[in-house]
Design a protein around this motif. Sequence first.
Motif, PDB file in Angstrom:
ATOM      1  N   LEU A  78       5.466   7.358   0.573  1.00 49.50           N
ATOM      2  CA  LEU A  78       5.406   8.374  -0.485  1.00 49.50           C
ATOM      3  C   LEU A  78       5.521   9.755   0.148  1.00 49.50           C
ATOM      4  O   LEU A  78       4.532  10.324   0.615  1.00 49.50           O
ATOM      5  CB  LEU A  78       4.079   8.226  -1.248  1.00 49.50           C
ATOM      6  N   PRO A  79       6.749  10.308   0.235  1.00 55.89           N
ATOM      7  CA  PRO A  79       6.910  11.631   0.840  1.00 55.89           C
ATOM      8  C   PRO A  79       6.554  12.729  -0.154  1.00 55.89           C
ATOM      9  O   PRO A  79       6.889  12.623  -1.337  1.00 55.89           O
ATOM     10  CB  PRO A  79       8.405  11.668   1.186  1.00 55.89           C
ATOM     11  N   LEU A  80       5.893  13.766   0.338  1.00 50.53           N
ATOM     12  CA  LEU A  80       5.452  14.853  -0.544  1.00 50.53           C
ATOM     13  C   LEU A  80       5.878  16.194   0.029  1.00 50.53           C
ATOM     14  O   LEU A  80       5.752  16.429   1.242  1.00 50.53           O
ATOM     15  CB  LEU A  80       3.928  14.805  -0.694  1.00 50.53           C
ATOM     16  N   ASN A  81       6.357  17.056  -0.834  1.00 54.24           N
ATOM     17  CA  ASN A  81       6.798  18.393  -0.445  1.00 54.24           C
ATOM     18  C   ASN A  81       5.631  19.139   0.213  1.00 54.24           C
ATOM     19  O   ASN A  81       4.561  19.252  -0.388  1.00 54.24           O
ATOM     20  CB  ASN A  81       7.267  19.116  -1.721  1.00 54.24           C
ATOM     21  N   MET A  84      10.007   2.924  -1.107  1.00 54.79           N
ATOM     22  CA  MET A  84       9.601   4.322  -1.257  1.00 54.79           C
ATOM     23  C   MET A  84       9.209   4.589  -2.699  1.00 54.79           C
ATOM     24  O   MET A  84       9.686   3.921  -3.621  1.00 54.79           O
ATOM     25  CB  MET A  84      10.789   5.260  -0.983  1.00 54.79           C
ATOM     26  N   MET A  85       8.399   5.599  -2.839  1.00 55.54           N
ATOM     27  CA  MET A  85       8.048   6.054  -4.183  1.00 55.54           C
ATOM     28  C   MET A  85       8.317   7.556  -4.187  1.00 55.54           C
ATOM     29  O   MET A  85       7.782   8.276  -3.351  1.00 55.54           O
ATOM     30  CB  MET A  85       6.566   5.763  -4.367  1.00 55.54           C
ATOM     31  N   ASP A 115       0.845  -1.200   0.000  1.00 55.18           N
ATOM     32  CA  ASP A 115       0.000   0.000   0.000  1.00 55.18           C
ATOM     33  C   ASP A 115       0.876   1.243   0.000  1.00 55.18           C
ATOM     34  O   ASP A 115       1.959   1.254   0.596  1.00 55.18           O
ATOM     35  CB  ASP A 115      -0.890   0.039   1.251  1.00 55.18           C
ATOM     36  N   ARG A 116       0.372   2.294  -0.641  1.00 51.60           N
ATOM     37  CA  ARG A 116       1.103   3.551  -0.633  1.00 51.60           C
ATOM     38  C   ARG A 116       0.653   4.429   0.546  1.00 51.60           C
ATOM     39  O   ARG A 116      -0.549   4.681   0.698  1.00 51.60           O
ATOM     40  CB  ARG A 116       0.897   4.328  -1.951  1.00 51.60           C
ATOM     41  N   ILE A 117       1.630   4.854   1.328  1.00 53.99           N
ATOM     42  CA  ILE A 117       1.367   5.717   2.486  1.00 53.99           C
ATOM     43  C   ILE A 117       1.904   7.092   2.138  1.00 53.99           C
ATOM     44  O   ILE A 117       3.117   7.300   2.098  1.00 53.99           O
ATOM     45  CB  ILE A 117       2.096   5.177   3.735  1.00 53.99           C
ATOM     46  N   ALA A 118       1.000   8.033   1.834  1.00 53.21           N
ATOM     47  CA  ALA A 118       1.453   9.377   1.463  1.00 53.21           C
ATOM     48  C   ALA A 118       1.633  10.213   2.724  1.00 53.21           C
ATOM     49  O   ALA A 118       0.806  10.159   3.642  1.00 53.21           O
ATOM     50  CB  ALA A 118       0.428  10.023   0.542  1.00 53.21           C
ATOM     51  N   VAL A 119       2.708  10.983   2.749  1.00 49.13           N
ATOM     52  CA  VAL A 119       3.003  11.810   3.922  1.00 49.13           C
ATOM     53  C   VAL A 119       3.385  13.207   3.446  1.00 49.13           C
ATOM     54  O   VAL A 119       4.389  13.385   2.751  1.00 49.13           O
ATOM     55  CB  VAL A 119       4.149  11.181   4.747  1.00 49.13           C
TER      56      VAL A 119
END
Length: 501
Positions: free
Chosen positions: A79-82, A158-159, A52-56
């Motif tokens: 999935l780290p996001l700016n 990671m993505m 599963d993708r965990i966006a943060v």
Amino acid sequence: MFLDTLADHCRNQPDKVAIQFVNSPPITYGALQSTVNRTAHELLALGIQPGDRIAVQLPKCMPFIYLHLAAAQIGAIFLPLNPAYPMTELRYFLADSSARILFADRQKQPEIDTILPELPALESLAFIDSADSWEARVASRSSEWSAPLPTDPDQTAMMLYTSGTTSRPKGALISHGNLTANIRALHRAWGWRDDDVLLHVLPIFHVHGLVVALHGALHAGASTFALPAFDAAAALELLCSRRFSVFMGVPTMHRRLHQLAGGRRFDLSHLRLMTSGSDRLPDDLFFGYQKTFNVTLLERYGMTETGMNLSNPLNGERRVGSVGKPLPGVSARVVDPATDTPMPDGEVGEVQISGAHVCMGYWQQPQLTAAALTADGWLRTGDMGLREPDGYYTLKGRAKDLIITGGLNVYPPEVELVLMEHPAVAACAVIGCPDEEWGEQVLAAIIPRGGADADEAEICAFCRGQLAPYKAPRRVIFVDELPANALGKIQKAKLRADICG
Ligand code: MCA
């Protein structure tokens, strides 16, 4: 795998400081492991499954780090996001990745609520106020972890989204094996030690701050002291305190530190390693650092898809203008990009890379994945360069249409797509103009639509509504025509020469 090494440090030196944020209590290796374990149990309780993708989308903080390590521990994809992404960009990343859950800053809740109806795959949202609130939330979970840690090197950890010259941003899939290979290579090359103390000033939603800096220190069992954001004055004071042995920055940060010194000299030679990366280190800054700080910056070269590829040596000549030699386990070559045929030393071609650190490809983009690799498996970096006869590589520009500003990549087509939505824009071209502080600044050349009111400030603001601020043009100039070749393709090199000089 990298999690095993971290688990060893947590077991063998539980009382040693792993990470401390300024104005916050230190987190020991033992405490780090306990909260990561609790976080992993929390993710499982939320129904998160391997893959599963965990966006943060959080500021730089401990919960971000707990979530990253816990996601890896349960085999999920982080999935780290700016945090600077506005809702239009956030919506795209969440939809494209079909992220199952988003962890975000509580302050963003009202905005995020507006995009939820368009995100059917997003099952859960978790808003975080502070590190304390996260620790309280997971306090009732077990601090023990008995399940085996992931062992498959091909499992995605990671993505990381990276833009393309012709496509929307694509998610590079970084596996446990990729991360492990990269961190081990950097350890050998840079001599990481358990008594190192890292001053960490980089953002952690990118490879540089997260993998190269933070994982580098964690893998060594070293200590990290983190600033939530770069502050040149605070950083210079800390660097002078003699508490630190390692510092990593992008050229814009080094430029600001050098400017802050304002001609005074500060001896920072007690730091055993100061690196520069994410953009070319200008020669004057390399020499300015030597004079002002008594430090020879170590320049290295990497990219999101690979982590680090080439580095100047820890011991030996750190050559100005060069990004050094391949790291241990990394193969590099220079080829004619039209034929993928290797070029002789000294001739400029595309730099291509192979090794266990090269990512698994792009999320749900088999065609783009195939296009990124040569028939014999080398990654096309899109960066032009040459190899000296003694093995040092020097970068000489880019085959791809890319701007680097303050160490962040901006792909002009992404900005041009947004500009074309503006009613006053008939045609446009986005270029990077050289800039001493930022490396390059984003500039848009626009042919206004007949009769429409075109206003520079309004167009910049329009872009900022849809793009992270660093991608939005800093300057807009209005032109009657854009230089094009016989096929109608805009000649950006000519435009750059005409406008930026
Ligand atoms: C902030 N601004 C920027 C940038 N950052 N504009 C262009 N490019 C940027 N990178 C905008 C802000 O929105 C603000 O706009 C104005 O510039 C001034 O903000 P300021 O507070 O001075 O900037 P800052 O917050 O201090 O940020 C500058 C920074 C930051 C510290 C250099 O950009 C940064 O942390 N860069 C590092 C990026 C990084 O880690 N890259 C690694 C990618 P306004 O005032 O108008 O709102 S990984 C990678 O590249 C590969 C793998 C590798 O090899 O490392």
